[in-house]
Design an enzyme around this catalytic site. Structure first.
Site, PDB file in Angstrom:
ATOM      1  N   ARG A  89       0.802  -1.231   0.000  1.00 47.92           N
ATOM      2  CA  ARG A  89       0.000   0.000   0.000  1.00 47.92           C
ATOM      3  C   ARG A  89       0.828   1.272   0.000  1.00 47.92           C
ATOM      4  O   ARG A  89       0.578   2.188  -0.781  1.00 47.92           O
ATOM      5  CB  ARG A  89      -0.907   0.058   1.246  1.00 47.92           C
ATOM      6  CG  ARG A  89      -2.250  -0.548   1.070  1.00 47.92           C
ATOM      7  CD  ARG A  89      -2.737  -1.064   2.408  1.00 47.92           C
ATOM      8  NE  ARG A  89      -1.849  -2.145   2.824  1.00 47.92           N
ATOM      9  CZ  ARG A  89      -2.056  -3.412   2.517  1.00 47.92           C
ATOM     10  NH1 ARG A  89      -3.126  -3.764   1.865  1.00 47.92           N
ATOM     11  NH2 ARG A  89      -1.190  -4.350   2.874  1.00 47.92           N
ATOM     12  N   THR A  90       1.801   1.326   0.904  1.00 45.75           N
ATOM     13  CA  THR A  90       2.550   2.587   1.017  1.00 45.75           C
ATOM     14  C   THR A  90       3.315   2.828  -0.276  1.00 45.75           C
ATOM     15  O   THR A  90       3.305   3.933  -0.822  1.00 45.75           O
ATOM     16  CB  THR A  90       3.494   2.534   2.237  1.00 45.75           C
ATOM     17  OG1 THR A  90       2.724   2.162   3.379  1.00 45.75           O
ATOM     18  CG2 THR A  90       4.140   3.879   2.478  1.00 45.75           C
ATOM     19  N   LYS A 118      28.170  -4.667  -3.398  1.00 42.85           N
ATOM     20  CA  LYS A 118      29.607  -4.487  -3.636  1.00 42.85           C
ATOM     21  C   LYS A 118      30.283  -3.830  -2.435  1.00 42.85           C
ATOM     22  O   LYS A 118      31.437  -3.441  -2.510  1.00 42.85           O
ATOM     23  CB  LYS A 118      29.830  -3.603  -4.868  1.00 42.85           C
ATOM     24  CG  LYS A 118      29.295  -4.167  -6.171  1.00 42.85           C
ATOM     25  CD  LYS A 118      29.662  -3.218  -7.297  1.00 42.85           C
ATOM     26  CE  LYS A 118      28.974  -3.579  -8.591  1.00 42.85           C
ATOM     27  NZ  LYS A 118      29.118  -2.500  -9.585  1.00 42.85           N
ATOM     28  N   ARG A 139      11.508   3.659   2.749  1.00 45.18           N
ATOM     29  CA  ARG A 139      11.107   2.725   3.808  1.00 45.18           C
ATOM     30  C   ARG A 139      12.336   1.904   4.155  1.00 45.18           C
ATOM     31  O   ARG A 139      12.969   1.315   3.271  1.00 45.18           O
ATOM     32  CB  ARG A 139       9.969   1.828   3.342  1.00 45.18           C
ATOM     33  CG  ARG A 139       9.706   0.700   4.318  1.00 45.18           C
ATOM     34  CD  ARG A 139       8.425  -0.009   4.039  1.00 45.18           C
ATOM     35  NE  ARG A 139       7.273   0.793   4.414  1.00 45.18           N
ATOM     36  CZ  ARG A 139       6.066   0.295   4.664  1.00 45.18           C
ATOM     37  NH1 ARG A 139       5.855  -0.996   4.575  1.00 45.18           N
ATOM     38  NH2 ARG A 139       5.054   1.077   4.990  1.00 45.18           N
ATOM     39  N   HIS A 172       5.877   6.095  11.328  1.00 46.48           N
ATOM     40  CA  HIS A 172       5.276   5.977   9.997  1.00 46.48           C
ATOM     41  C   HIS A 172       4.405   7.220   9.807  1.00 46.48           C
ATOM     42  O   HIS A 172       3.171   7.140   9.797  1.00 46.48           O
ATOM     43  CB  HIS A 172       4.457   4.692   9.928  1.00 46.48           C
ATOM     44  CG  HIS A 172       4.118   4.238   8.539  1.00 46.48           C
ATOM     45  ND1 HIS A 172       4.267   5.043   7.429  1.00 46.48           N
ATOM     46  CD2 HIS A 172       3.622   3.051   8.083  1.00 46.48           C
ATOM     47  CE1 HIS A 172       3.867   4.366   6.359  1.00 46.48           C
ATOM     48  NE2 HIS A 172       3.484   3.164   6.721  1.00 46.48           N
TER      49      HIS A 172
HETATM   50  C1  NCD Z   1       2.033  -0.813   8.264  1.00 49.96           C
HETATM   51  C2  NCD Z   1       3.547  -0.710   8.348  1.00 49.96           C
HETATM   52  O1  NCD Z   1       4.256  -0.991   7.390  1.00 49.96           O
HETATM   53  O2  NCD Z   1       4.001  -0.298   9.411  1.00 49.96           O
HETATM   54  N1  NCD Z   1       1.603  -1.021   6.956  1.00 49.96           N
HETATM   55  C3  NCD Z   1       1.334   0.083   6.170  1.00 49.96           C
HETATM   56  O3  NCD Z   1       2.225   0.840   5.824  1.00 49.96           O
HETATM   57  N2  NCD Z   1       0.067   0.319   5.842  1.00 49.96           N
HETATM   58  C4  NCD Z   1       1.431  -1.772   9.215  1.00 49.96           C
HETATM   59  C5  NCD Z   1       1.886  -3.200   9.213  1.00 49.96           C
HETATM   60  O4  NCD Z   1       2.754  -3.608   8.443  1.00 49.96           O
HETATM   61  O5  NCD Z   1       1.325  -3.947  10.024  1.00 49.96           O
END
Ligand code: NCD
Length: 361
Positions: A89-90, A118, A139, A172
């Site tokens: 999703r993100t 490397k 991320r 997040h």
């Molecule tokens: C969350 C995350 O990655 O922290 N997911 C997201 O970004 N919607 C929650 C999760 O992974 O449980």
């Protein structure tokens, strides 16, 4: 465009000594988000502005002319989605958000295909990325890594904005923004978020979405927060301390069934067992922290059910068709909120206001 670069004026050593609240101002430019790294960097006017921009671009995006207008706004920009932790999703919502505002997205999702194999340091890899792109959305499994990169790039001759799309167990912030937007819209005709009771349920010890949202909720008066989890997965002390310092009302408890009828929103989360050292969360009975179809009768008629997703068994699939289930709407909102955030970062909000005014007049 940005003369001021506060992160250039502080050493990494001194920066690390600051609290998350103190760090916030270093991520801003002229009262707008530049880097987006923590929930604590936002104040209430900034949240209101992002929500307002989100609603406006959703409306603008309903016509072909509006879609074209949006796509032209940042068509000179390119963004790197550096996602080295799993994401659906993100990642996709940032990708789609880039497309909405005309940013050309590119991706690195697997360090085994990059020069990190490397022996290049992740810092050098990201500095290389900044040479080609105008924004880095990242991320990363290491908490604080996005902050480190933002500081590092701010001290090069090519600083670019860094967005934290999930860092370790820690933060997040963009998920928290879309959660706020969803709450705000859901309670639009019910007095807004102010004064509402919100329960977080599940793995609160390691859930970064909960940590970020709990911080944003402090910006709304009279909100009561419940933290409902098995003892070993309860909310961490650092958050409890911040809640106490803020003087907000909150309760830490293990009785989910009792809490359901008391709250206006329930934020379910999955067990974050990727952080287990030796499968310890398997030993915990989490079944009492699942929302089942039977629980719907306990839930207030106006309450809403949220989940950052992905879900496992925390919410029964039968619950999805209940009008109070808001998690699929959250998914969609995420795309619009992220598009609005990028427009705010690159200072294009004024153009949205003007276009929207013409649209509604
Ligand atoms: C969350 C995350 O990655 O922290 N997911 C997201 O970004 N919607 C929650 C999760 O992974 O449980």
């Amino acid at each position: 465009m940005y003369r001021d670069n506060p992160l250039k004026k502080i050493s990494w050593h001194d920066f690390q000594k600051l609290t998350p609240q103190q760090k916030g101002v270093y991520f801003l430019r002229e009262q707008r988000p530049y880097h987006v790294l923590t929930a604590q960097q936002f104040d209430r006017p900034m949240l209101e502005r992002i929500c307002d921009l989100t609603t406006k671009i959703r409306q603008i995006g309903k016509t072909k002319g509006g879609i074209r207008f949006l796509q032209d706004l940042l068509s000179e920009k390119r963004a790197m989605l550096y996602f080295v932790q799993p994401s659906t999703r993100t990642f996709l919502s940032f990708y789609a958000a880039c497309q909405i505002v005309g940013i050309e997205p590119a991706e690195v999702r697997d360090t085994t295909t990059s020069s990190e194999v490397k022996g290049e340091s992740p810092e050098d890899t990201v500095r290389t990325i900044s040479s080609y792109f105008d924004m880095i959305i990242m991320r990363h499994p290491v908490g604080g890594f996005a902050e480190r990169i933002a500081w590092l790039l701010s001290n090069t001759n090519r600083p670019v904005p860094v967005i934290n799309a999930g860092s370790g167990m820690d933060q997040h912030p963009t998920q928290a923004l879309l959660d706020i937007y969803t709450l705000q819209r859901s309670f639009e005709d019910k007095g807004g978020i102010e004064g509402k009771a919100i329960a977080f349920v599940g793995d609160l010890a390691r859930g970064r979405t909960v940590r970020s949202l709990a911080m944003l909720l402090l910006l709304y008066t009279g909100v009561k927060q419940y933290f409902v989890a098995p003892e070993s997965l309860q909310i961490q002390d650092d958050i409890v301390t911040l809640l106490k310092e803020a003087g907000t009302e909150f309760e830490v408890c293990g009785d989910f069934k009792r809490v359901i009828p008391e709250v206006d929103a329930i934020y379910m989360t999955r067990i974050q067992d990727e952080w287990d050292r030796s499968q310890e969360s398997r030993l915990v009975d989490t079944s009492k922290f699942h929302f089942t179809a039977q629980h719907l009768t306990l839930l207030k008629p106006d309450a809403i059910l949220l989940h950052p997703l992905p879900r496992r068994k925390e919410i029964a699939v039968e619950v999805d068709s209940d009008p109070r289930a808001m998690y699929w709407r959250q998914v969609r909102n995420g795309m619009w909120v992220r598009a609005a955030l990028m427009l705010a970062i690159f200072d294009r909000g004024g153009e949205i206001d003007r276009y929207h005014e013409d649209l509604v007049s």
